[in-house]
Design a protein around this motif. Structure first.
Motif, PDB file in Angstrom:
ATOM      1  N   SER A 368      -2.884 -23.036  11.427  1.00 44.51           N
ATOM      2  CA  SER A 368      -4.380 -23.069  10.678  1.00 44.51           C
ATOM      3  C   SER A 368      -5.437 -23.959  10.255  1.00 44.51           C
ATOM      4  O   SER A 368      -5.892 -23.755   9.761  1.00 44.51           O
ATOM      5  CB  SER A 368      -2.669 -23.433   9.412  1.00 44.51           C
ATOM      6  N   GLY A 369      -5.615 -24.981  11.169  1.00 43.57           N
ATOM      7  CA  GLY A 369      -6.409 -25.876  11.063  1.00 43.57           C
ATOM      8  C   GLY A 369      -5.877 -27.354  10.249  1.00 43.57           C
ATOM      9  O   GLY A 369      -6.542 -28.255   9.429  1.00 43.57           O
ATOM     10  N   ALA A 370      -4.936 -27.343   9.353  1.00 42.17           N
ATOM     11  CA  ALA A 370      -4.114 -28.136   8.510  1.00 42.17           C
ATOM     12  C   ALA A 370      -3.986 -29.496   9.240  1.00 42.17           C
ATOM     13  O   ALA A 370      -3.655 -30.809   8.196  1.00 42.17           O
ATOM     14  CB  ALA A 370      -2.763 -27.893   7.806  1.00 42.17           C
ATOM     15  N   THR A 371      -3.590 -29.979  10.317  1.00 42.10           N
ATOM     16  CA  THR A 371      -3.862 -30.778  10.521  1.00 42.10           C
ATOM     17  C   THR A 371      -5.139 -31.199  11.659  1.00 42.10           C
ATOM     18  O   THR A 371      -5.267 -30.121  12.406  1.00 42.10           O
ATOM     19  CB  THR A 371      -2.627 -30.763  12.124  1.00 42.10           C
ATOM     20  N   ALA A 372      -5.718 -32.250  11.739  1.00 36.99           N
ATOM     21  CA  ALA A 372      -6.504 -32.261  12.271  1.00 36.99           C
ATOM     22  C   ALA A 372      -6.995 -33.343  13.909  1.00 36.99           C
ATOM     23  O   ALA A 372      -7.344 -32.686  15.338  1.00 36.99           O
ATOM     24  CB  ALA A 372      -7.861 -33.731  11.251  1.00 36.99           C
ATOM     25  N   LEU A 373      -5.848 -33.736  14.223  1.00 37.44           N
ATOM     26  CA  LEU A 373      -5.236 -34.355  15.516  1.00 37.44           C
ATOM     27  C   LEU A 373      -3.642 -33.891  16.043  1.00 37.44           C
ATOM     28  O   LEU A 373      -2.901 -34.639  15.076  1.00 37.44           O
ATOM     29  CB  LEU A 373      -5.594 -36.020  14.409  1.00 37.44           C
ATOM     30  N   VAL A 374      -3.920 -33.578  17.035  1.00 36.27           N
ATOM     31  CA  VAL A 374      -2.348 -33.249  17.632  1.00 36.27           C
ATOM     32  C   VAL A 374      -2.976 -34.288  18.580  1.00 36.27           C
ATOM     33  O   VAL A 374      -3.676 -34.373  19.659  1.00 36.27           O
ATOM     34  CB  VAL A 374      -3.242 -31.531  18.303  1.00 36.27           C
ATOM     35  N   ILE A 375      -1.236 -35.059  19.068  1.00 35.82           N
ATOM     36  CA  ILE A 375      -1.046 -36.063  19.677  1.00 35.82           C
ATOM     37  C   ILE A 375       0.140 -35.324  20.835  1.00 35.82           C
ATOM     38  O   ILE A 375       1.056 -34.928  19.483  1.00 35.82           O
ATOM     39  CB  ILE A 375      -0.743 -36.996  19.944  1.00 35.82           C
ATOM     40  N   GLY A 376       0.500 -35.757  21.754  1.00 37.40           N
ATOM     41  CA  GLY A 376       1.427 -34.482  22.571  1.00 37.40           C
ATOM     42  C   GLY A 376       0.787 -34.728  24.628  1.00 37.40           C
ATOM     43  O   GLY A 376       0.341 -35.355  24.464  1.00 37.40           O
ATOM     44  N   THR A 377       1.920 -34.291  24.606  1.00 40.18           N
ATOM     45  CA  THR A 377       2.504 -33.911  26.238  1.00 40.18           C
ATOM     46  C   THR A 377       1.399 -33.177  26.738  1.00 40.18           C
ATOM     47  O   THR A 377       1.280 -32.645  25.993  1.00 40.18           O
ATOM     48  CB  THR A 377       4.070 -34.714  26.822  1.00 40.18           C
ATOM     49  N   HIS A 378       1.853 -32.941  28.047  1.00 42.02           N
ATOM     50  CA  HIS A 378       1.132 -32.169  28.227  1.00 42.02           C
ATOM     51  C   HIS A 378       2.531 -30.271  27.792  1.00 42.02           C
ATOM     52  O   HIS A 378       1.192 -29.265  28.092  1.00 42.02           O
ATOM     53  CB  HIS A 378       1.720 -31.246  29.943  1.00 42.02           C
ATOM     54  N   ALA A 379       2.952 -30.646  27.087  1.00 42.88           N
ATOM     55  CA  ALA A 379       3.931 -29.260  25.978  1.00 42.88           C
ATOM     56  C   ALA A 379       2.243 -28.993  25.703  1.00 42.88           C
ATOM     57  O   ALA A 379       2.433 -27.521  24.959  1.00 42.88           O
ATOM     58  CB  ALA A 379       4.545 -30.095  24.361  1.00 42.88           C
ATOM     59  N   LEU A 380       1.010 -29.440  24.792  1.00 45.70           N
ATOM     60  CA  LEU A 380       0.592 -28.669  24.594  1.00 45.70           C
ATOM     61  C   LEU A 380      -0.834 -27.818  25.335  1.00 45.70           C
ATOM     62  O   LEU A 380      -0.733 -27.005  24.708  1.00 45.70           O
ATOM     63  CB  LEU A 380      -1.184 -30.223  24.072  1.00 45.70           C
ATOM     64  N   PHE A 381      -0.156 -27.648  26.465  1.00 43.00           N
ATOM     65  CA  PHE A 381      -0.849 -26.654  27.153  1.00 43.00           C
ATOM     66  C   PHE A 381      -0.245 -25.344  27.384  1.00 43.00           C
ATOM     67  O   PHE A 381      -0.894 -24.401  27.268  1.00 43.00           O
ATOM     68  CB  PHE A 381      -0.381 -26.749  28.691  1.00 43.00           C
ATOM     69  N   GLN A 382       1.029 -25.246  26.414  1.00 36.88           N
ATOM     70  CA  GLN A 382       1.650 -23.810  26.282  1.00 36.88           C
ATOM     71  C   GLN A 382       1.086 -22.609  25.205  1.00 36.88           C
ATOM     72  O   GLN A 382       0.128 -23.253  24.917  1.00 36.88           O
ATOM     73  CB  GLN A 382       3.320 -24.020  25.889  1.00 36.88           C
ATOM     74  N   ASP A 383       1.448 -21.558  26.387  1.00 34.33           N
ATOM     75  CA  ASP A 383       0.549 -20.843  25.384  1.00 34.33           C
ATOM     76  C   ASP A 383       1.002 -20.836  24.081  1.00 34.33           C
ATOM     77  O   ASP A 383      -0.252 -20.341  23.321  1.00 34.33           O
ATOM     78  CB  ASP A 383       1.443 -19.713  26.644  1.00 34.33           C
ATOM     79  N   ALA A 384       1.596 -20.630  23.944  1.00 33.60           N
ATOM     80  CA  ALA A 384       1.901 -20.556  22.450  1.00 33.60           C
ATOM     81  C   ALA A 384       1.236 -21.573  21.237  1.00 33.60           C
ATOM     82  O   ALA A 384       1.126 -21.293  20.166  1.00 33.60           O
ATOM     83  CB  ALA A 384       3.598 -21.227  21.650  1.00 33.60           C
ATOM     84  N   VAL A 385       1.314 -22.626  21.512  1.00 33.56           N
ATOM     85  CA  VAL A 385      -0.028 -23.619  20.850  1.00 33.56           C
ATOM     86  C   VAL A 385      -0.980 -22.611  20.631  1.00 33.56           C
ATOM     87  O   VAL A 385      -1.849 -22.750  21.675  1.00 33.56           O
ATOM     88  CB  VAL A 385       0.158 -25.241  21.667  1.00 33.56           C
ATOM     89  N   GLU A 386      -2.090 -22.755  19.424  1.00 36.83           N
ATOM     90  CA  GLU A 386      -3.135 -22.052  19.449  1.00 36.83           C
ATOM     91  C   GLU A 386      -3.737 -23.171  18.534  1.00 36.83           C
ATOM     92  O   GLU A 386      -3.002 -23.026  17.761  1.00 36.83           O
ATOM     93  CB  GLU A 386      -2.951 -20.412  19.080  1.00 36.83           C
ATOM     94  N   PHE A 387      -4.725 -22.734  19.040  1.00 36.67           N
ATOM     95  CA  PHE A 387      -5.655 -23.973  17.695  1.00 36.67           C
ATOM     96  C   PHE A 387      -6.709 -23.306  16.547  1.00 36.67           C
ATOM     97  O   PHE A 387      -7.109 -22.416  18.130  1.00 36.67           O
ATOM     98  CB  PHE A 387      -6.958 -25.200  18.731  1.00 36.67           C
ATOM     99  N   HIS A 388      -6.741 -24.347  15.383  1.00 36.30           N
ATOM    100  CA  HIS A 388      -7.183 -23.260  14.244  1.00 36.30           C
ATOM    101  C   HIS A 388      -8.826 -23.725  15.448  1.00 36.30           C
ATOM    102  O   HIS A 388      -9.855 -23.352  15.140  1.00 36.30           O
ATOM    103  CB  HIS A 388      -7.692 -24.160  13.197  1.00 36.30           C
ATOM    104  N   ARG A 389      -9.207 -24.833  15.552  1.00 34.85           N
ATOM    105  CA  ARG A 389     -10.512 -24.723  15.719  1.00 34.85           C
ATOM    106  C   ARG A 389     -10.718 -25.848  16.538  1.00 34.85           C
ATOM    107  O   ARG A 389     -10.920 -27.251  16.434  1.00 34.85           O
ATOM    108  CB  ARG A 389     -11.447 -24.842  15.298  1.00 34.85           C
ATOM    109  N   LEU A 390     -10.426 -26.158  17.761  1.00 36.22           N
ATOM    110  CA  LEU A 390     -10.863 -27.522  18.461  1.00 36.22           C
ATOM    111  C   LEU A 390     -11.777 -28.132  19.202  1.00 36.22           C
ATOM    112  O   LEU A 390     -12.340 -27.205  20.156  1.00 36.22           O
ATOM    113  CB  LEU A 390      -9.299 -27.011  20.068  1.00 36.22           C
ATOM    114  N   GLY A 391     -12.122 -28.782  18.525  1.00 38.78           N
ATOM    115  CA  GLY A 391     -13.633 -29.729  19.382  1.00 38.78           C
ATOM    116  C   GLY A 391     -13.229 -30.461  20.305  1.00 38.78           C
ATOM    117  O   GLY A 391     -14.746 -31.078  20.649  1.00 38.78           O
TER     118      GLY A 391
END
Ligand code: ADP
Ligand code: MG
Length: 691
Positions: A368-391
């Motif tokens: 939804s874009g409610a969060t501006a910064l996402v910190i994670g491990t390679h779990a960030l690659f997973q298909d389920a993760v969709e960004f609102h506006r990744l810049g």
């Protein structure tokens, strides 16, 4: 079709005598088309151009011999072997076979004269050859000898040297009339190298007419050069493609930045200001940033990354920060939320361990874009993760990831939309040569200044026989109110074993040092457990932290100024340097004890001495590279760097400058060569070219 007849593209189907099984074995060797076969080069050669009289044989030497069969017999009782004795009037030789079938015995007995090749050794009754290659000879007529050296190829189970030689010979024959049509490097690109054509180099290496090491090396270098050039071009082309795309314009809001900086407990170093400036100007350029930030452990890369995230957030774009371990991701999460919260930047943690409701909430906030910064491990690659506006994507400790992972995160952006910017950070100093090659797609910034107030770490090399002494020393150290790390290393063993080793050490230390608060940290503990242990240690509520190498990156405890590393000889220098970077982060003296297992090999001692004598990560990496080769750097194995067919970075490092200059000329004046060169050399290996 005319094009498919070019040697560059011909498929293996044209190969006679290669069935499905053989083809799959060839594939195993990385051979998918005719051209790969041409580039499958011998590892060595055998000289079968001359016969050695049996009386002149020398043990330890390979030789081609022939003679009449004197007798064939089976000898031995427990370990039976087939012996065939040949003689030629000057002497005799026993051919010995340990594995043989009855047919072979019969076949050999029926032969009158044979020729064979093998290594001569001293046997029971005289000289012998074990399992030589042999062939029957006509009884009287002389048989022709080979006219050139016989190549020996790297091979795989079920594919004999003879078959490989036949296939390569076929490939050479098929390619011969076509090679003229194949592209050529422009003249004077690299004068000493390109005087020899690709075809001549290939032919020389497969069929050398004589054993002239100079000519062979010249041919090999010619190909190594072209291969490095192709790899370099593939990254450069990739970079060009990226640069053509647009990227969000991320402008730092100066007011927010000033408030942010005034809230920090320190002021930035000159190097940090410079690098932040470089990044900010990339971010507002409208073109995707591709920047590598190198800075020794403790040089303060995190705050630089925070500035980049701030720029994105204040322009309404999201940032994804990827860390190599859960622990580091969690640390970053605390650091960044502490720094950025007051600037209105919301931060979310996403690791593999966050499950259920927590995960759903995190994913929703990201989408939804409610969060501006996402910190994670390679779990960030997973298909389920969709960004609102990744810049912006930031990758910390890049050496732990490969090129592909780095590029996969960027693919999280919409394929047609603007590409996110990318900042890649590493504390593993990348030797210049490797940087040119592995990161030709990135611009480079260097943090070459440590924040003030760091204490140099005194490094000592101590044999494990003096473990008792060290333990006394820890007791004194803790009595002075300080804390210590004890690092257990087990490289290449399972994580379970590593954890067990650390647990055992912790238990035995607890026994020898009763009354001290000893805690354990390893990769099998849950995030919450690790977090608890770290917090406790950071707060000074425990004295000794016994850990596996999971603490290598990130953790920051100023009062812990002593680190003992067990079996340091098992780790790479860059990794040891990183571990050591955990101490010396506060006031007071700092020590790193390398508790090695004697005896050390000469090279092992030399390596550890490098670490003892230097605290400059770049210098350490350069010297380690020279001692060990590039395998351990930057996840080289994953980047494709180590998968060169011919080039050898230790041997051919001096070519890299030439390669980089040639690449510029090719890109500018001969762009039509880029695709065929990449296709010839990189082919399937380069998944990222079109990423
Ligand atoms: P690394 O480059 O290894 O990631 P960090 O970013 O973790 O280094 O910084 C190491 C430590 O130095 C941290 O505790 C950080 O807060 C501190 N630090 C960073 N920049 C400065 C500075 N300019 N002055 C003083 N301390 C700093
Ligand atoms: Mg760091």
């Amino acid at each position: 079709m005319a094009t498919s007849r070019r040697p560059d593209g011909v498929s293996l189907d044209n190969l006679q005598g290669a069935g499905t099984k053989t083809l799959s074995r060839l594939n195993k060797l990385g051979i998918f088309k005719l051209q790969d076969l041409l580039l499958h080069l011998p590892i060595r050669y055998e000289d079968r151009t001359r016969l050695t009289p049996l009386g002149a044989l020398q043990p330890g030497q390979p030789a081609l011999v022939e003679g009449g069969v004197a007798f064939t017999d089976v000898a031995g009782t427990s370990r039976r072997s087939l012996i065939c004795r040949i003689s030629d009037g000057t002497g005799f030789l026993d051919l010995r076979f340990f594995h043989f079938r009855p047919e072979q015995l019969r076949a050999l007995s029926s032969l009158r004269r044979i020729r064979c090749f093998g290594e001569v050794r001293v046997g029971v009754h005289g000289l012998e050859m074990i399992h030589p290659q042999y062939e029957a000879l006509p009884e009287t007529a002389p048989a022709p000898l080979e006219t050139g050296l016989t190549p020996v190829y790297p091979t795989t189970d079920g594919l004999s040297q003879q078959s490989l030689r036949r296939f390569v010979a076929q490939a050479l024959r098929l390619a011969e009339p076509e090679h003229e049509k194949s592209f050529r490097l422009p003249p004077r690109l690299a004068p000493e190298l390109d005087a020899l054509s690709w075809w001549d180099a290939v032919r020389t290496l497969h069929r050398p007419m004589d054993d002239c090491p100079k000519a062979l090396e010249r041919a090999r270098r010619r190909l190594a050069y072209e291969e490095l050039l192709a790899h370099h071009l593939s990254l450069a082309r990739f970079r060009q493609e990226i640069r053509r795309r647009s990227a969000p314009v991320l402008n730092t809001d100066e007011a927010i930045k000033t408030t942010f900086q005034s809230g920090l407990p320190f002021s930035l170093t000159g190097a940090q200001r410079r690098v932040i400036g470089e990044i900010e100007s990339d971010l507002r350029s409208g073109r995707p940033m591709l920047r590598l930030l190198q800075g020794d452990v403790g040089s303060g890369k995190t705050i630089v990354a925070a500035h980049a995230a701030l720029a994105a957030a204040s322009s309404g774009w999201q940032t994804a920060l990827m860390a190599p371990t859960e622990l580091l991701a969690e640390q970053h999460f605390h650091t960044f939320s502490g720094w950025l919260e007051s600037s209105g930047v919301t931060t979310t943690l996403l690791t593999g361990k966050i499950k259920g409701q927590g995960r759903r909430e995190a994913l929703a906030a990201i989408a939804s874009g409610a969060t501006a910064l996402v910190i994670g491990t390679h779990a960030l690659f997973q298909d389920a993760v969709e960004f609102h506006r990744l810049g912006l994507t930031i990758i910390d400790e890049q050496h732990r990831f490969g090129v592909h992972q780095r590029l996969a995160l960027r693919d999280k952006a919409h394929p047609l939309a603007a590409l996110p910017h990318q900042l890649v950070m590493t504390a593993t100093p990348i030797p210049r040569t490797l940087a040119i090659l592995g990161y030709a797609d990135l611009d480079c910034s260097v943090l070459d200044e440590l924040p003030p107030g760091r204490t140099p770490v005194v490094t000592r090399l101590i044999p494990s026989t003096r473990r008792g002494e060290i333990i006394d020393r820890i007791a004194n150290w803790i009595a002075r109110g300080r804390q210590a790390y004890w690092v257990c290393t087990l490289i290449d063993e399972s994580e379970a074993l590593q954890c067990e080793a650390a647990a055992n050490t912790a238990a035995s230390l607890a026994q020898t040092l009763p009354g001290l608060r000893i805690r354990l940290l390893h990769g099998r503990m849950s995030a919450a457990e690790k977090d608890g242990v770290m917090r406790e240690f950071k707060a000074g509520e425990s004295d000794i932290l016994v850990a596996t190498t999971v603490i290598e990156v990130g953790v920051d405890v100023p009062n812990a100024g002593l680190m003992i590393i067990e079996n340091p000889e098992r780790l790479g220098l860059a990794q040891l340097h990183q571990l050591r970077g955990r101490v010396g982060r506060g006031p007071g003296d700092a020590y790193c004890i390398l508790l090695y297992q004697p005896p050390l090999s000469a090279i092992g001692r030399e390596r550890l001495k490098i670490l003892k004598d230097s605290s400059d990560g770049f210098a350490i990496a350069e010297r380690d590279l020279r001692l060990r080769g590039p395998g351990e750097f930057l996840g080289v194995r994953q980047t494709g760097l180590a998968r060169f067919r011919i080039a050898d970075l230790t041997r051919d490092a001096d070519l890299i400058e030439t390669v980089s200059a040639s690449a510029e000329r090719v890109l500018e004046h001969h762009p039509e060569l880029v695709a065929p060169l990449i296709d010839r050399w990189v082919g399937r290996g380069v998944h990222y070219a079109g990423a």
